[in-house]
Design a protein around this motif. Structure first.
Motif, PDB file in Angstrom:
ATOM      1  N   GLY A  83       6.146   5.943  40.846  1.00 47.61           N
ATOM      2  CA  GLY A  83       6.778   6.852  39.889  1.00 47.61           C
ATOM      3  C   GLY A  83       6.407   8.307  40.035  1.00 47.61           C
ATOM      4  N   SER A  84       5.779   8.675  41.158  1.00 50.01           N
ATOM      5  CA  SER A  84       5.275  10.040  41.319  1.00 50.01           C
ATOM      6  C   SER A  84       6.377  11.095  41.314  1.00 50.01           C
ATOM      7  CB  SER A  84       4.457  10.149  42.606  1.00 50.01           C
ATOM      8  OG  SER A  84       5.289   9.878  43.734  1.00 50.01           O
ATOM      9  N   THR A  85       7.609  10.714  41.622  1.00 51.56           N
ATOM     10  CA  THR A  85       8.699  11.691  41.681  1.00 51.56           C
ATOM     11  C   THR A  85       9.790  11.377  40.646  1.00 51.56           C
ATOM     12  OG1 THR A  85       9.807  10.426  43.408  1.00 51.56           O
ATOM     13  CG2 THR A  85       8.292  12.169  44.119  1.00 51.56           C
ATOM     14  N   ALA A  86       9.415  10.716  39.571  1.00 48.40           N
ATOM     15  CA  ALA A  86      10.388  10.258  38.577  1.00 48.40           C
ATOM     16  C   ALA A  86      11.246  11.396  38.027  1.00 48.40           C
ATOM     17  CB  ALA A  86       9.680   9.524  37.447  1.00 48.40           C
ATOM     18  N   GLU A  87      10.612  12.479  37.600  1.00 51.82           N
ATOM     19  CA  GLU A  87      11.364  13.578  36.994  1.00 51.82           C
ATOM     20  C   GLU A  87      12.245  14.281  38.016  1.00 51.82           C
ATOM     21  OE1 GLU A  87       9.138  16.260  34.515  1.00 51.82           O
ATOM     22  OE2 GLU A  87       7.970  14.607  33.673  1.00 51.82           O
ATOM     23  N   ALA A  88      11.722  14.520  39.211  1.00 53.30           N
ATOM     24  CA  ALA A  88      12.517  15.178  40.256  1.00 53.30           C
ATOM     25  C   ALA A  88      13.696  14.310  40.675  1.00 53.30           C
ATOM     26  CB  ALA A  88      11.635  15.503  41.461  1.00 53.30           C
ATOM     27  N   THR A  89      13.478  13.010  40.743  1.00 57.44           N
ATOM     28  CA  THR A  89      14.566  12.091  41.092  1.00 57.44           C
ATOM     29  C   THR A  89      15.629  12.093  40.013  1.00 57.44           C
ATOM     30  OG1 THR A  89      13.102  10.710  42.416  1.00 57.44           O
ATOM     31  CG2 THR A  89      15.127   9.687  41.630  1.00 57.44           C
ATOM     32  N   ALA A  90      15.216  12.075  38.760  1.00 52.66           N
ATOM     33  CA  ALA A  90      16.176  12.114  37.660  1.00 52.66           C
ATOM     34  C   ALA A  90      17.011  13.389  37.715  1.00 52.66           C
ATOM     35  CB  ALA A  90      15.458  11.998  36.318  1.00 52.66           C
ATOM     36  N   ALA A  91      16.359  14.505  37.902  1.00 49.77           N
ATOM     37  CA  ALA A  91      17.072  15.787  37.950  1.00 49.77           C
ATOM     38  C   ALA A  91      18.060  15.815  39.118  1.00 49.77           C
ATOM     39  CB  ALA A  91      16.078  16.941  38.062  1.00 49.77           C
ATOM     40  N   ALA A  92      17.649  15.348  40.271  1.00 45.35           N
ATOM     41  CA  ALA A  92      18.529  15.343  41.445  1.00 45.35           C
ATOM     42  C   ALA A  92      19.712  14.405  41.260  1.00 45.35           C
ATOM     43  CB  ALA A  92      17.733  14.955  42.695  1.00 45.35           C
ATOM     44  N   THR A  93      19.490  13.268  40.636  1.00 45.36           N
ATOM     45  CA  THR A  93      20.565  12.296  40.420  1.00 45.36           C
ATOM     46  C   THR A  93      21.592  12.835  39.435  1.00 45.36           C
ATOM     47  OG1 THR A  93      19.044  10.488  40.910  1.00 45.36           O
ATOM     48  CG2 THR A  93      21.066   9.924  39.733  1.00 45.36           C
ATOM     49  N   VAL A  94      21.132  13.407  38.343  1.00 45.09           N
ATOM     50  CA  VAL A  94      22.047  13.978  37.355  1.00 45.09           C
ATOM     51  C   VAL A  94      22.790  15.161  37.968  1.00 45.09           C
ATOM     52  CG1 VAL A  94      22.186  15.186  35.136  1.00 45.09           C
ATOM     53  CG2 VAL A  94      20.779  13.123  35.364  1.00 45.09           C
ATOM     54  N   GLU A  95      22.091  16.017  38.678  1.00 44.39           N
ATOM     55  CA  GLU A  95      22.716  17.174  39.312  1.00 44.39           C
ATOM     56  C   GLU A  95      23.798  16.750  40.302  1.00 44.39           C
ATOM     57  OE1 GLU A  95      21.423  20.750  42.333  1.00 44.39           O
ATOM     58  OE2 GLU A  95      19.967  20.134  40.812  1.00 44.39           O
ATOM     59  N   ALA A  96      23.556  15.670  41.017  1.00 36.30           N
ATOM     60  CA  ALA A  96      24.551  15.175  41.969  1.00 36.30           C
ATOM     61  C   ALA A  96      25.762  14.574  41.261  1.00 36.30           C
ATOM     62  CB  ALA A  96      23.915  14.135  42.891  1.00 36.30           C
TER      63      ALA A  96
END
Length: 146
Positions: free
Chosen positions: A73-86
């Protein structure tokens, strides 16, 4: 006849405004569902969270690698932001005159198990809860003009 012509013009203007308001509500609902389901998806490597994909008029059929790979889960927030942005540009492209539906799909093989509660990070049925969040986001939306 002038009275009927004016009425027809006024009704046309109202119809255009109603259509725009409905379109905005659909986009707002879908955006809220996307944000909620992405945020609620349990994260280890980011793979499941990365695969929430909006598509217009059909379900997305592909898979993505983790948008921001990580571990535990180390990149949970960055992954969420990238997924929503995409995903948001697809939602914003929705047009009532061309589109009938917005599908938000996740084809990760284990998404069903995660939604069934097989992770302590998220409650069972987090997908259904995300849909309820979307509905709450547009509750009270004005469709008819004042």
């Amino acid at each position: 006849m002038a009275g009927l012509d004016e009425l027809a013009k006024r009704l046309d203007r109202i119809a255009v405004e109603v259509e725009g308001n409905v379109e905005r509500a659909v986009k707002d609902c879908a955006g809220a569902v996307l944000r909620s389901v992405v945020d609620a998806t349990p994260v280890d490597t980011g793979y499941a969270r990365s695969n929430w994909t909006p598509e217009l008029d059909r379900a997305f059929e592909g898979l993505f690698p983790a948008r921001v790979p990580g571990k535990a889960g180390s990149t949970a927030e960055a992954t969420a932001a990238a997924t929503v942005e995409a995903g948001l540009p697809t939602i914003e492209a929705f047009d009532l005159s061309r589109n009938a539906e917005i599908h938000i799909t996740n084809n990760a093989p284990h998404i069903g198990a995660l939604n069934d509660g097989h992770s302590r990070q998220a409650p069972a049925d987090f997908v259904r809860l995300a849909v309820l969040d979307g509905l709450a986001a547009v509750r009270g939306a004005r469709v008819l003009p004042d």
